[in-house]
Design a protein around this motif. Structure first.
Motif, mmCIF file in Angstrom:
data_model
loop_
_atom_site.group_PDB
_atom_site.id
_atom_site.type_symbol
_atom_site.label_atom_id
_atom_site.label_comp_id
_atom_site.label_asym_id
_atom_site.label_seq_id
_atom_site.Cartn_x
_atom_site.Cartn_y
_atom_site.Cartn_z
ATOM 1 N N ILE A 238 0.864 -1.184 0.000
ATOM 2 C CA ILE A 238 0.000 0.000 0.000
ATOM 3 C C ILE A 238 0.895 1.225 0.000
ATOM 4 C CG2 ILE A 238 -1.783 1.288 1.244
ATOM 5 C CD1 ILE A 238 -2.760 -1.372 2.381
ATOM 6 N N ALA A 239 0.792 2.036 -1.060
ATOM 7 C CA ALA A 239 1.666 3.195 -1.234
ATOM 8 C C ALA A 239 0.859 4.374 -1.742
ATOM 9 C CB ALA A 239 2.802 2.862 -2.202
ATOM 10 N N GLY A 240 1.459 5.569 -1.603
ATOM 11 C CA GLY A 240 0.826 6.772 -2.120
ATOM 12 C C GLY A 240 0.560 7.792 -1.040
ATOM 13 N N LEU B 284 -2.638 1.583 -4.588
ATOM 14 C CA LEU B 284 -2.217 2.974 -4.541
ATOM 15 C C LEU B 284 -3.319 3.885 -4.017
ATOM 16 C CD1 LEU B 284 -0.380 2.972 -7.973
ATOM 17 C CD2 LEU B 284 0.608 2.609 -5.700
ATOM 18 N N ILE B 285 -2.917 4.802 -3.136
ATOM 19 C CA ILE B 285 -3.869 5.705 -2.492
ATOM 20 C C ILE B 285 -3.408 7.151 -2.648
ATOM 21 C CG2 ILE B 285 -4.495 3.944 -0.787
ATOM 22 C CD1 ILE B 285 -2.811 5.486 1.285
ATOM 23 N N GLY B 286 -4.341 8.069 -2.380
ATOM 24 C CA GLY B 286 -3.994 9.467 -2.233
ATOM 25 C C GLY B 286 -3.749 10.231 -3.521
ATOM 26 N N HIS B 287 -3.236 11.438 -3.342
ATOM 27 C CA HIS B 287 -3.049 12.410 -4.417
ATOM 28 C C HIS B 287 -2.173 11.883 -5.545
ATOM 29 C CE1 HIS B 287 -0.909 15.868 -6.276
ATOM 30 N NE2 HIS B 287 -2.082 16.459 -6.196
ATOM 31 N N THR C 134 -8.440 5.309 -1.396
ATOM 32 C CA THR C 134 -8.577 5.426 0.058
ATOM 33 C C THR C 134 -7.898 4.258 0.779
ATOM 34 O OG1 THR C 134 -10.633 4.172 0.214
ATOM 35 C CG2 THR C 134 -10.809 6.546 -0.240
ATOM 36 N N MET C 135 -7.533 4.496 2.035
ATOM 37 C CA MET C 135 -6.929 3.456 2.852
ATOM 38 C C MET C 135 -7.899 2.301 3.056
ATOM 39 S SD MET C 135 -4.110 2.657 4.460
ATOM 40 C CE MET C 135 -3.280 4.217 4.861
#
Length: 466
Positions: free
Chosen positions: A370-372, A395-398, A417-418
């Motif tokens: 889990i990255a990002g 992959l998460i986030g901006h 999202t997580m």
């Protein structure tokens, strides 16, 4: 609390009213000094006034007249990229500038120490990576050994907020380069240098200034024992500067990966086994492969540092080995959150850059990653050599889509999202996999800090595994 010595009846200016600044003010008062407090932040000033302190505007002309010293908080620049105006004025007026670390070493020892059977000792840990884990691990080993111990500095309490040490007690301090650079007194009994990688370079005027700030812990006062990581050229240099020769066992060289047999005292890890060598022969060995709280080569280096520090304090190898197995790890730093069906869930939310994420990716053989978050310059291009253990990335986030473009043939899924990332990784994981949060990015797009991000990961995992 450690009352500050040397300023009784004198005025001492305190710049910066965060945790360390307010603790310094209290300790100065306890030692008979009159603290003059200031912070550029109106909110910090209001909090100090609410705590009963009187403020003095140190920015006005003449505010430092008659002041015996200026004590500044670690986050305030005193040289690069430019000194704070109050600090510059203190330098121009010849007013000594110090910080709470310098005051601690100036004030910690008391006349009662001479009457103790075993006078207290101070272990101080610095370096770029692994400081917190190494500090906490030393503290944990001492607790398991039944030695009285306190932990302070960048972790735990502020240094002046601890209780006066007891007979036989060991105070373990984590010290950043901001703290070691300015402290006028640095006299630990045991000093530990973990490693060096580029960080805070604007604050120190480059890599040389950054290393010099770390090295002051060793060169300023001269510890009785120096534990030095030699996996970088700077460590070899520092060990060479501290030792009278290769067999000088006041210097303990440590490494994760190198064989160090030709020295008076060394501790190193190869293929998961920690070895202690003294004067040309091996005296102890520890199998780190099943120590769940310390996965990966970077944590094996932390184990070497903590082992060496504790051996220098007289602890037995078997006792240290047992304590390593009971160490749970620090939150958000290769923290084992839980396990279900042979799948482990590991929280390394502190891995906010490529260097730290690379260490995490090398720690496990089969990773659902889990990255990002808020990506940094270059994204994750630097992680390409370390993607071989990644079964799939979530992959998460901006920066999720930017990261996806840099993953090449590595399977991946944009989850944003997580909650979704944890759910998808858990659903696809099989026995032997590790679901690893190692974002390689800042958290500020979705969370106020990396701790909150790690807490969200932990909450999502525990909700899934029960």
């Amino acid at each position: 609390m450690i009352p500050v010595k040397g300023y009784s009846g004198q005025q001492v200016a305190v710049l910066g009213l965060g945790r360390s600044g307010l603790a310094t003010a209290v300790a100065l008062q306890a030692g008979g000094a009159e603290p003059l407090l200031w912070d550029d932040s109106p909110e910090a000033r209001l909090k100090a006034e609410a705590d009963g302190f009187t403020l003095t505007d140190l920015t006005r002309h003449g505010a430092l007249d008659g002041v015996a010293a200026l004590i500044t908080s670690p986050g305030i620049p005193h040289l690069y990229p430019a000194p704070h105006p109050v600090i510059a004025r203190a330098f121009a007026a010849g007013v000594p500038v110090d910080n709470d670390i310098g005051l601690f070493f100036q004030s910690a020892a008391s006349s009662e120490w001479a009457e103790m059977e075993t006078p207290p000792k101070v272990v101080a840990v610095t370096g770029s990576n692994g400081k917190s884990t190494t500090t906490a691990l030393i503290h944990h080993i001492l607790e398991v050994a039944g030695r009285p111990t306190q932990m302070a500095g960048n972790i735990g309490k502020g240094v002046l907020s601890i209780d006066p040490p007891l007979d036989g007690e060991v105070v373990v301090l984590e010290l950043s380069s901001y703290q070691t650079e300015l402290a006028r007194a640095l006299t630990p009994d045991v000093a530990v240098f973990t490693n060096l990688s580029p960080d805070h370079l604007d604050r120190h005027g480059g890599m040389g200034g950054y290393f010099a700030a770390k090295a002051r812990l060793f060169t300023q006062g001269g510890p009785d024992r120096a534990v030095i990581g030699v996996d970088e050229a700077e460590g070899w240099f520092l060990a060479g500067q501290m030792a009278q020769g290769p067999m000088d066992d006041r210097v303990i060289r440590i490494s994760s990966g190198q064989k160090l047999e030709g020295f008076g005292w060394s501790v190193f890890v190869r293929k998961g086994f920690l070895a202690e060598w003294r004067k040309g022969r091996q005296v102890a060995s520890v199998d780190l492969r099943e120590v769940k709280g310390l996965p990966g080569a970077h944590n094996h280096q932390n184990a070497c540092a903590a082992y060496a520090a504790c051996r220098s304090l007289g602890l037995a190898p078997k006792l240290i080995e047992g304590a390593l197995h009971s160490f749970a790890g620090l939150p958000h730093r290769s923290q084992l959150v839980g396990e279900k069906g042979g799948v482990r869930f590991v929280n390394d939310s502190k891995a906010t850059n490529v260097d730290s994420a690379a260490k995490a990716l090398q720690a496990f053989p089969k990773i659902r990653w889990i990255a990002g978050g808020l990506g940094k310059d270059g994204g994750i291009a630097g992680l390409k050599p370390h993607l071989g253990s990644v079964v799939k990335a979530y992959l998460i986030g901006h920066s999720a889509r930017d990261f996806a473009l840099q993953l090449g043939d590595t399977p991946h899924e944009i989850c944003e999202t997580m909650e979704r990332a944890v759910a998808r990784a858990a659903a696809e994981a099989v026995a032997g996999d590790v679901v690893l949060l190692a974002p390689a990015a800042a958290s500020f797009d979705q969370y106020p800090n990396f701790e909150k991000r790690g807490e969200d990961f932990t909450a999502q995992v525990r909700a899934l595994i029960g």
